[in-house]
Design an enzyme around this catalytic site. Structure first.
Site, PDB file in Angstrom:
ATOM      1  CB  SER A  70       3.163  -0.876  -3.660  1.00 18.76           C
ATOM      2  OG  SER A  70       2.468  -0.139  -4.631  1.00 18.76           O
ATOM      3  CD  GLN A  71       7.953  -6.746  -3.193  1.00 19.04           C
ATOM      4  OE1 GLN A  71       7.892  -6.479  -4.384  1.00 19.04           O
ATOM      5  NE2 GLN A  71       8.910  -7.476  -2.668  1.00 19.04           N
TER       6      GLN A  71
END
Ligand code: SAH
Length: 222
Positions: A70-71
């Site tokens: 995930s970012q």
């Protein structure tokens, strides 16, 4: 993971990590304890060596098996939302992936229970997190649509892949006063990141923002 990979935390890396934290602050992340933890977490150890030079960019990156890490902004936003709404004693994570979000959660809670459906990712995450000395994490290879009944209820639940609607079994495993953050939606391009707060038998829902996650998929991949 080899020794050079672990020790490759030179000046450049320290600087790029500081830059990442400055960017998260600019994007609205305010919890300084969390920002410090993100600064100290070696994200490059969670991605393939070939991508480690991009590990401190604020973007999602491929981790194999068609999945992504995930970012950092989204990891920070989800974690901050949970930290600021109640207890972080027992936390359930659905979608271990490479274990980066798990690592952050492990530093702000007593115990993290993390569920992954793909064996290769489940094994690799456990290896990475053990190698960096995080021992307050319990791992399960299973279909996260079922949660992890054995240790329920949980103070906080975080789901890092998107189902079309909130799974009933996860709601049932929330403690009174517990919170869940979960992306919900039927398309891969725009889902709602939702906060659900349990108060007795009531579940209060609010939308945090639009997000983009891989879909939550049923069954296990061995
Ligand atoms: N937090 C992770 C995100 C990984 S992407 C990270 O930062 O690396 C989402 C993960 O959810 C993938 O690893 C995917 O295999 C997993 N996943 C999808 N459906 C699932 C399910 N039903 N149960 C458990 N894990 C699931």
């Amino acid at each position: 993971m080899n020794a050079t990979h672990i020790s490759g935390i030179g000046m450049t890396s320290a600087r790029t990590r500081t830059r990442l934290v400055e960017r998260l602050r600019a994007e609205g992340i305010k919890n300084e304890e969390l920002l410090k933890i993100i600064e100290l977490t070696p994200r490059h150890l969670f991605v393939d060596e070939g991508l480690s030079h991009r590990a401190y960019e604020d973007t999602a990156l491929p981790i194999g098996m068609g999945q992504t890490i995930s970012q950092p902004y989204i990891v920070a936003k989800m974690t901050e939302t949970l930290m600021e709404t109640g207890s972080m004693n027992k936390v359930l994570e659905i979608g271990t992936g490479c274990g980066y979000q798990t690592s952050i959660l492990g530093k702000v809670s007593k115990t993290v229970f993390t569920v992954e459906r793909i064996r290769a990712l489940h094994m690799q995450a456990r290896k990475t997190l053990t190698a960096i000395g995080q021992h307050n994490i319990q791992y399960l290879l299973a279909d996260g649509f079922n949660g992890w009944q054995q240790y329920a209820p949980y103070d906080a639940i975080i789901v890092t892949a998107a189902p079309p609607k909130v799974p009933e079994k996860l709601l049932a495993q929330l403690a009174d006063g517990g919170r869940m953050v979960i992306p919900v939606g039927t398309t891969e391009t725009a889902q709602d990141l939702m906060l659900i707060q349990r108060k007795g038998d009531e579940f209060e829902e609010s939308v945090i923002e639009k997000v983009r996650f891989v879909p939550l998929v049923s069954g296990i991949e061995r």
